[in-house]
Design a protein around this motif. Sequence first.
Motif, short mmCIF file in Angstrom:
data_model
loop_
_atom_site.label_atom_id
_atom_site.label_comp_id
_atom_site.label_asym_id
_atom_site.label_seq_id
_atom_site.Cartn_x
_atom_site.Cartn_y
_atom_site.Cartn_z
N GLN A 90 0.83 -1.20 0.00
CA GLN A 90 0.00 0.00 0.00
C GLN A 90 0.86 1.25 0.00
OE1 GLN A 90 -3.57 0.14 0.05
NE2 GLN A 90 -3.21 -1.94 -0.60
N ARG A 91 1.94 1.25 0.79
CA ARG A 91 2.84 2.39 0.85
C ARG A 91 4.16 1.97 1.50
NH1 ARG A 91 -0.94 2.81 4.53
NH2 ARG A 91 -0.42 3.11 6.70
N GLN A 92 5.17 2.80 1.25
CA GLN A 92 6.49 2.59 1.82
C GLN A 92 6.88 3.83 2.60
OE1 GLN A 92 9.51 1.16 -0.99
NE2 GLN A 92 7.84 0.79 -2.43
N GLU A 93 7.58 3.63 3.70
CA GLU A 93 8.10 4.74 4.49
C GLU A 93 9.54 4.40 4.86
OE1 GLU A 93 4.37 6.40 6.95
OE2 GLU A 93 4.96 4.37 7.49
N MET A 94 10.46 4.96 4.13
CA MET A 94 11.86 4.69 4.38
C MET A 94 12.48 5.88 5.11
SD MET A 94 12.10 1.71 3.28
CE MET A 94 11.02 0.66 2.34
N GLY A 95 13.25 5.59 6.16
CA GLY A 95 13.90 6.64 6.93
C GLY A 95 12.94 7.48 7.76
N THR A 96 11.82 6.93 8.15
CA THR A 96 10.84 7.67 8.94
C THR A 96 11.15 7.53 10.43
OG1 THR A 96 8.48 8.05 9.26
CG2 THR A 96 9.18 5.77 9.15
N CYS A 98 8.99 7.09 13.56
CA CYS A 98 7.66 6.78 14.04
C CYS A 98 7.81 6.05 15.36
CB CYS A 98 6.93 5.90 13.02
SG CYS A 98 5.32 5.33 13.54
N CYS A 99 6.93 6.32 16.30
CA CYS A 99 7.02 5.70 17.63
C CYS A 99 8.38 5.96 18.26
CB CYS A 99 6.73 4.20 17.56
SG CYS A 99 5.09 3.82 16.95
N TYR A 100 8.92 7.14 18.00
CA TYR A 100 10.21 7.56 18.54
C TYR A 100 11.33 6.58 18.19
CZ TYR A 100 7.41 11.03 20.82
OH TYR A 100 6.56 12.06 21.04
N ALA A 101 11.28 6.12 16.94
CA ALA A 101 12.31 5.21 16.43
C ALA A 101 12.50 5.47 14.94
CB ALA A 101 11.90 3.76 16.65
N LYS A 102 13.75 5.47 14.50
CA LYS A 102 14.03 5.58 13.07
C LYS A 102 13.82 4.20 12.46
CE LYS A 102 17.40 6.80 9.60
NZ LYS A 102 18.82 6.90 9.30
N GLN A 103 12.97 4.15 11.41
CA GLN A 103 12.60 2.87 10.81
C GLN A 103 12.50 2.99 9.30
OE1 GLN A 103 8.80 1.72 12.48
NE2 GLN A 103 9.40 2.37 14.51
N ASP A 104 12.67 1.86 8.64
CA ASP A 104 12.29 1.68 7.24
C ASP A 104 11.16 0.69 7.29
OD1 ASP A 104 14.32 3.33 6.35
OD2 ASP A 104 15.67 1.69 5.83
N LYS A 105 10.07 0.95 6.53
CA LYS A 105 8.92 0.07 6.63
C LYS A 105 8.08 0.12 5.37
CE LYS A 105 7.24 2.55 10.11
NZ LYS A 105 6.39 2.85 11.25
N PHE A 106 7.23 -0.89 5.24
CA PHE A 106 6.18 -0.84 4.24
C PHE A 106 4.92 -1.41 4.86
CE2 PHE A 106 8.01 -5.05 3.49
CZ PHE A 106 6.91 -5.85 3.23
N TRP A 107 3.79 -1.08 4.24
CA TRP A 107 2.48 -1.45 4.76
C TRP A 107 1.70 -2.22 3.72
CZ3 TRP A 107 0.86 0.21 9.67
CH2 TRP A 107 1.67 1.18 10.28
N VAL A 108 0.94 -3.22 4.18
CA VAL A 108 -0.04 -3.93 3.35
C VAL A 108 -1.36 -3.89 4.11
CG1 VAL A 108 1.73 -5.44 2.30
CG2 VAL A 108 0.45 -6.23 4.31
N THR A 109 -2.45 -4.03 3.39
CA THR A 109 -3.78 -4.00 4.00
C THR A 109 -4.58 -5.19 3.50
OG1 THR A 109 -3.70 -1.58 4.04
CG2 THR A 109 -5.87 -2.61 4.34
N ASP A 110 -5.11 -5.99 4.44
CA ASP A 110 -5.85 -7.18 4.04
C ASP A 110 -7.25 -6.82 3.56
OD1 ASP A 110 -7.66 -7.07 6.20
OD2 ASP A 110 -6.87 -8.84 7.20
N PRO A 111 -8.02 -7.78 3.06
CA PRO A 111 -9.33 -7.48 2.48
C PRO A 111 -10.31 -6.80 3.44
CG PRO A 111 -8.64 -9.66 1.79
CD PRO A 111 -7.65 -9.19 2.83
N ASP A 112 -10.12 -6.93 4.75
CA ASP A 112 -11.01 -6.28 5.70
C ASP A 112 -10.44 -4.98 6.26
OD1 ASP A 112 -13.40 -7.96 5.93
OD2 ASP A 112 -11.94 -9.50 6.48
N GLY A 113 -9.33 -4.51 5.71
CA GLY A 113 -8.76 -3.24 6.14
C GLY A 113 -7.75 -3.35 7.27
#
Length: 184
Positions: A90-96, A98-113
Amino acid sequence: MSTFPRMHVSLYVSDLAATVNFYTAFFGQPAAKIKPGYAKYVLDEPSLIISFVQNPERVHSNFGHLGFQVETLMQLQARLAAAQRAGLVQRQEMGTSCCYAKQDKFWVTDPDGTEWEVYYFHEDAEFNDPRYQQEYDQAADSSQCCIAPAVATKAVPTMAPMAFTLIDTGAAAGSACTPGGGCC
């Protein structure tokens, strides 16, 4: 006393076939058990048993998100590439931060959200990314973290047909798994 050997999560879903297609692609393995109105995956890494009970009336939209932390950037890139090939990202967040931590991440969303975050933790941070601030300010509890920016949900891609037949249990789907019934 030893630590718990495996975590178990159970989620209500509105469409079991769509859910099984999504999670088979996301987890990269087939379900360990599929019954009318019920599916279960058993993952070795991380140690997780996750089950899905078809019951559209009990699907909650106020649930936060779930996630997996990977140990290396190479693992994150491999999982991201696999999720991209399956059309799940769904989206990528590199070098963000979040939650007071530097992270690289991506997100997926299942059929129910239900959102899943796959992330690599670099280091602690003393601040959160400013792009999250408006959502933090609007949240009832200002201590919330990992509130992802709102995005339009895209349809789950059409995948190859499942190699099994699900029985439509209609209204009886909610009773397929009962406390103490051993299905979970």
